[in-house]
Enzyme design. Structure first.
Site, PDB file in Angstrom:
ATOM      1  N   LYS A  32       0.669  -1.526  -0.146  1.00  0.00           N
ATOM      2  CA  LYS A  32      -0.412  -0.127  -0.106  1.00  0.00           C
ATOM      3  C   LYS A  32       0.872   1.490   0.139  1.00  0.00           C
ATOM      4  CE  LYS A  32      -1.067  -0.259   4.612  1.00  0.00           C
ATOM      5  NZ  LYS A  32      -0.263   1.651   5.290  1.00  0.00           N
ATOM      6  N   THR A  33       2.269   1.315   1.094  1.00  0.00           N
ATOM      7  CA  THR A  33       2.693   2.311   0.608  1.00  0.00           C
ATOM      8  C   THR A  33       2.794   3.072  -0.760  1.00  0.00           C
ATOM      9  OG1 THR A  33       3.321   1.980   2.659  1.00  0.00           O
ATOM     10  CG2 THR A  33       4.896   3.182   1.589  1.00  0.00           C
ATOM     11  N   ASP A 220      -3.799   7.750   4.690  1.00  0.00           N
ATOM     12  CA  ASP A 220      -3.683   6.264   3.977  1.00  0.00           C
ATOM     13  C   ASP A 220      -4.335   5.314   5.377  1.00  0.00           C
ATOM     14  OD1 ASP A 220      -1.975   3.988   4.792  1.00  0.00           O
ATOM     15  OD2 ASP A 220      -0.768   4.230   5.001  1.00  0.00           O
ATOM     16  N   GLU A 221      -4.647   4.306   5.886  1.00  0.00           N
ATOM     17  CA  GLU A 221      -4.861   3.532   7.364  1.00  0.00           C
ATOM     18  C   GLU A 221      -6.264   4.554   7.818  1.00  0.00           C
ATOM     19  OE1 GLU A 221      -3.574   1.183   8.370  1.00  0.00           O
ATOM     20  OE2 GLU A 221      -1.272   1.202   8.386  1.00  0.00           O
ATOM     21  N   GLN A 251      -7.857  -4.835   9.351  1.00  0.00           N
ATOM     22  CA  GLN A 251      -6.795  -4.471  10.539  1.00  0.00           C
ATOM     23  C   GLN A 251      -6.955  -3.530  11.057  1.00  0.00           C
ATOM     24  OE1 GLN A 251      -2.587  -4.861   8.331  1.00  0.00           O
ATOM     25  NE2 GLN A 251      -4.026  -4.842   6.460  1.00  0.00           N
ATOM     26  N   ARG A 617       2.693  -9.834  10.832  1.00  0.00           N
ATOM     27  CA  ARG A 617       3.508  -9.863  10.428  1.00  0.00           C
ATOM     28  C   ARG A 617       4.509 -10.797  10.189  1.00  0.00           C
ATOM     29  NH1 ARG A 617       1.875  -5.287   9.805  1.00  0.00           N
ATOM     30  NH2 ARG A 617       0.094  -6.553   9.563  1.00  0.00           N
TER      31      ARG A 617
END
Length: 750
Positions: A32-33, A220-221, A251, A617
């Site tokens: 996503k970044t 973002d997020e 998430q 993770r």
């Protein structure tokens, strides 16, 4: 540089979408970044959007810096005209720029959590509230106020709607707290959002200015936004703006601090002309890890259905170890990490993730036994250390003399003979005159009836010190040099040198000085290129204080050290490790007991998302572990295996411990297993006890006797056979959850 190079088909669609509004549902590890950075670069290089017309919102300052660095390289243009930062940083910037329209002007200070709690404590004392009542602890009060502010409820609105005695008391605290903030020319973190939203709502000229300025907003997020953040974005986008939001409902793990998963789930309702694009190719984890995570999260209802996949190797099976006790669990996990180290795996590649901070103790003890360096994340932040807070209090007073909390911190630090009684009188006189304590100090010499000669001299000496530092700051722009002057003129540096822990404390001071030196250099490099409309700070000191006030522990932590990382699942968000040990996989631990007993479906779904975040993770190896009995307040509680483990198809797991009796028996025969290629070779000690004898069947309503709790009645039962979990009501102990297989229970017959 080709901004589209290396993008997969899904990412390419997100980066080049020409729709007015775009929702990118980005699964864990799906890049996503890269999409956000490439989107901004594509807008600049391909769509003809000027950098100044783009605002990018991140959830950490660290992510903002990374995005800026990557964008400068990819876009090939100077991106300093873009606004890239966290919600709080961007709102602070807007309020300072528009200081003429903001009620506190440009020079307000930002209170962190510690400052806010200290102020709440004073409000509790001033109103005579009983602090023995846990509902009115500083943390509890601040939590209620923060929740109201996140919902954009003012102190006046909260107090007016109060019905119960508790709410009326809380309302009075809220009003007084807000009044004291204003007197100190201060805002807390929640005010940064609330005040900005209020300014944009009430001032059409400012609202239109920023809508015209930021034609494209990237967030973002998005799944972690609260109501005030949601309103901030909606006000800026308006009818003509373009919004690209990136997030993943799976998430969303910050409900406890106001995050509203409905913001992302209802995105299409808020922006009907939006396009939804899913990123499902994972570049982080092996397929076996993803398969396990997919199976668990699929049990949630409030989500966008999707399955992550990897084009890489299948990898090792996910491992599940069921230990007899919590100490055995810690022994197994840290022993496995020690074995990994002998196989050549770096300690920095290993992380132990748990649900609550209290679970770290046993893992810390085992690390010490194995002589493995470790670091616990989520402890004291660098900027919360006493030396840092003291120095910043001096700097805050230089910038804003009305800051009573800063003056309270340093009036006798280092010791200068001003006693508590004298200072209480200063505060009382200042409050009665409705002026700041600093202002009263300017008049202390003329108050012989209130202060004796010795007290007046000491207060005058403090005032002289602060005035001299303010004079130095006016003539010198270097923050680093100002810090050095503060330490020298106040005697603070000498005091630290004479302390028994001088080496560690001086190192902290050195780090702060280096931070200020870096800021000085950055400020001098940036200032000439900053347009007048973006000039938010009148002085470098303002900028430095604002940056440090907005710093978080996630911005500080680095993961490149030679140590095992121990952290909560919340702290692990956004990180990744080659080997992850997700511990405490038990009912009442993960999921937490609050969710187990909650009637709200959303509570359990958040726990499942938290588990999913922990699993994703892991890059190459994932180990889940649980304990059959765990020590709580000196007594063992018997917990069943987490429902999240049971949601995993058994063929996807490798097992040891109680979960696989054969592997335990085999491990007992070996003195010390040598490293094998199997990551999670069963530990040899301590050995699980023999399998308990079968017990009689039990049903709801049966009477039982516990060796410690006495006689009770079974009020609920779940599972069957070895996994049967009982809820037993004991007259003097309340309801206890116990595993029928292991608990010292005897069924009573009539």
């Amino acid at each position: 540089m080709d901004v589209l190079a290396g993008l997969n088909q899904q990412q390419l669609q997100a980066v080049t979408a020409e729709d007015k509004h775009v929702l990118v549902v980005a699964g864990a590890g799906s890049g996503k970044t890269k999409v956000l950075v490439s989107r901004a670069a594509w807008l600049i290089n391909q769509a003809g959007v000027a950098p100044r017309e783009i605002m990018a919102v991140t959830f950490t300052n660290k992510a903002a810096r990374e995005m800026m660095d990557r964008l400068n390289l990819l876009a090939g243009v100077d991106c300093r005209y873009m606004w890239i930062g966290t919600f709080h940083a961007l709102c602070a910037r807007l309020l300072r720029i528009e200081g003429d329209q903001f009620r506190l002007g440009k020079t307000f200070v930002i209170y962190d959590d510690g400052d806010s709690k200290a102020l709440i404590k004073k409000c509790l004392q001033e109103l005579g509230v009983d602090t023995d009542d846990k509902r009115f602890s500083p943390a509890a009060v601040l939590g209620v106020i923060s929740d109201a502010k996140n919902k954009l409820i003012t102190a006046e609105e909260y107090a007016a709607s109060a019905e119960s005695q508790y709410e009326r008391t809380m309302g009075r605290l809220f009003l007084l707290y807000q009044q004291r903030l204003t007197q100190n020319q201060a805002v807390d973190f929640d005010d940064l959002l609330g005040e900005t939203v209020s300014l944009l709502r009430q001032n059409q000229q400012i609202r239109n200015k920023y809508r015209l300025r930021f034609r494209h907003i990237l967030v973002d997020e998005y799944q972690d936004t609260n109501h005030s953040q949601y309103q901030f974005i909606k006000l800026l986008v308006g009818d003509e703006g373009h919004l690209l939001a990136v997030g993943d409902p799976d998430q969303s793990i910050y409900r406890w601090r106001g995050a509203d998963i409905g913001n992302i789930l209802d995105f299409a309702a808020d922006y009907p002309d939006c396009r939804e694009i899913k990123l499902t190719q994972n570049y982080r984890s092996t397929q076996n890890i993803l398969s396990v995570a997919n199976k668990v999260i699929a049990n949630n209802k409030n989500r966008f259905p999707k399955d992550l996949f990897s084009q890489g190797e299948a990898g090792e099976k996910v491992f599940f170890h069921h230990a007899e006790t919590d100490r055995d669990e810690a022994h197994f996990v840290i022993g496995a990490i020690a074995d990994l180290q002998r196989q050549g795996v770096a300690l920095a590649d290993c992380a132990v993730l748990y649900r609550t901070h209290g679970q770290s103790r046993l893992f810390e003890e085992e690390c010490a036994k194995y002589n493995l360096p470790y670091r616990v994340f989520g402890g004291m932040k660098f900027y919360e250390r006493k030396e840092i807070k003291d120095t910043l209090a001096y700097l805050r007073l230089i910038e804003n003399p009305a800051d009573n909390e800063a003056l309270q911190r340093i009036y006798n630090e280092p010791r200068r003979g001003i006693g508590k009684a004298t200072w209480e009188k200063v505060n009382q006189l200042a409050a009665s005159r409705q002026i700041s304590a600093y202002r009263l100090l300017t008049e202390a010499a003329d108050l012989p009836e209130q202060f004796n000669a010795a007290a007046r001299n000491k207060l005058a000496s403090l005032m002289s010190l602060l005035d001299s530092l303010r004079g130095f700051a006016r003539e010198n722009s270097s923050v680093a040099q100002l810090i050095k002057e503060v330490w020298q003129r106040s005697g603070y540096y000498r005091m630290v040198q004479e302390d028994k822990d001088a080496v560690e404390r001086l190192d902290i001071l050195e780090q702060l000085y280096d931070t200020a030196s870096d800021f000085d250099q950055e400020y001098q490099e940036t200032l000439p290129f900053l347009p007048m409309e973006d000039m938010e700070f009148a002085t470098p000191l303002q900028g430095f204080l604002s940056r440090l006030a907005l710093a978080t522990d996630l911005d500080e932590q680095g993961m490149d050290g030679g140590y095992v990382a121990l952290m909560t699942l919340h702290a692990a968000k956004g990180l990744e490790f080659p080997a992850v040990f997700l511990v405490g996989m038990e009912e009442g631990v993960l999921p937490h007991k609050r969710a187990v007993y909650s009637v709200e479906e959303g509570d359990m779904e958040e726990e499942r998302r938290l588990c999913y975040v922990g699993m994703t993770r892991a890059r190459r190896r994932l180990c889940l572990s649980a304990a059959a009995r765990r020590l709580y307040w000196g007594n063992y509680e018997y917990n069943g295996i987490s429902r999240f483990v049971k949601e995993i198809p058994q063929e996807l797991l490798a097992k040891s411990g109680i979960a696989d009796r054969r592997s335990v028996i085999e491990s007992r025969a070996a003195h010390r297993p040598q490293p094998t290629g199997n990551l999670f070779a069963p530990r040899t000690t301590p050995m699980p006890a023999a399998k308990p004898a079968e017990k009689a069947a039990i049903t709801v309503g049966d009477k039982v006797k516990h060796n410690k709790f006495g006689e009770g009645v079974v009020v609920a039962a779940s599972g069957s056979g070895d996994d049967c979990q009982l809820s037993v009501a004991f007259p003097n102990m309340g309801i206890k959850k116990l595993m029928w297989k292991y608990a010292p229970l005897t069924k009573l017959t009539d």
